[in-house]
Design an enzyme around this catalytic site. Structure first.
Site, PDB file in Angstrom:
ATOM      1  N   ASP A  10       0.860  -1.177   0.000  1.00 43.25           N
ATOM      2  CA  ASP A  10       0.000   0.000   0.000  1.00 43.25           C
ATOM      3  C   ASP A  10       0.900   1.233   0.000  1.00 43.25           C
ATOM      4  OD1 ASP A  10      -1.981  -1.851   0.200  1.00 43.25           O
ATOM      5  OD2 ASP A  10      -2.790  -1.133   2.112  1.00 43.25           O
ATOM      6  N   ASP A 131     -15.075  -3.638  -1.589  1.00 39.87           N
ATOM      7  CA  ASP A 131     -14.661  -3.361  -0.214  1.00 39.87           C
ATOM      8  C   ASP A 131     -15.921  -3.117   0.592  1.00 39.87           C
ATOM      9  OD1 ASP A 131     -12.127  -3.430  -1.303  1.00 39.87           O
ATOM     10  OD2 ASP A 131     -11.977  -1.261  -1.498  1.00 39.87           O
TER      11      ASP A 131
END
Length: 243
Positions: A10, A131
């Protein structure tokens, strides 16, 4: 179905970070170079690396793309990228520069017609990122929660031809509390497609539990914090699957 381990990188501000449950105020920095981290994972035997442009997800534009493209062009591994992908130009920018799979997330909710068109046009090179917060899809770096359920949206894109979904339960992401195995399995069964689990993996036992569902369509797991915190290595995760 082959079960694949996806070590995660990330990116925020050019560094490797992890957020707790997607909270930009709860960030831990794990490295100064996304490329060097990707190289480490590749050297340990990873066949795929999952990269996320967190700045891009929040800002709605590509920010850390140079690290993604460098990894795709120099490391000889498969790269999938999510975060900040809002246009066909974004998709082509990555695919034309060696990235193997582009993840469409927020735009699948905000502009599903466009996302369906991209799925039909690019096929397996597109993954749909779902998500979920309490079963409903969250968007824009998880800052907004929609009124669309993950299963509902998954079915729509499966009908459009999507082959791969990435399912993240936000409640477990970055917590090392274990993945939401049942919700991941449900999405795979309801869509009839390949689902990659993301969020909460803390141990090799978690990976084993997901791997047992490969017959139901759970095709892999994205692992971030557990690797960075030293719970297990990419190499040991890969070896566990060979036993």
């Amino acid at each position: 179905m082959k079960f694949t381990i996806y070590p995660a990188i990330d990116m925020r501000g050019g560094k490797c970070v992890r957020l707790l449950q997607g909270d930009y105020d709860k960030e831990t920095v794990y490295g100064d170079s996304p490329f060097e981290m990707a190289k480490t994972f590749a050297d340990e035997g990873a066949e795929w690396i999952h990269m996320v442009d967190l700045d891009g997800a929040r800002d709605g534009r590509r920010v850390n793309d140079k690290f993604v493209i460098q990894a795709a062009q120099e490391l000889g591994v498969n790269i999938q990228i999510g975060g900040g992908i809002r246009s066909e130009e974004d998709i082509n920018h990555y695919l034309d520069n060696g990235v193997n799979r582009v993840i469409i997330g927020s735009i699948a909710v905000s502009n599903p017609e466009f996302a369906e068109e991209m799925v039909r046009k690019y096929g397996a090179e597109i993954a749909i990122g779902l998500d979920a917060k309490n079963g409903f899809v969250a968007t824009h770096g998880w800052l907004n929660t929609s009124e669309v359920s993950a299963v509902e949206l998954g079915k729509r894109f499966a009908d459009a031809g999507a082959e791969t979904f990435i399912f993240t339960d936000i409640a477990t992401d970055g917590t090392l509390a274990g993945p939401n195995v049942e919700a991941t399995r449900q999405l795979a069964l309801e869509t009839g497609k390949s689902v990659i689990a993301s969020g909460g993996v803390s141990s090799l036992d978690d990976l084993a539990a997901l791997r047992k569902l490969s017959g139901d369509g759970v095709s892999g797991a994205i692992v971030g914090k557990a690797i960075y915190e030293g719970r297990f290595s990419v190499k040991s995760a890969l070896e566990a699957g060979d036993v």
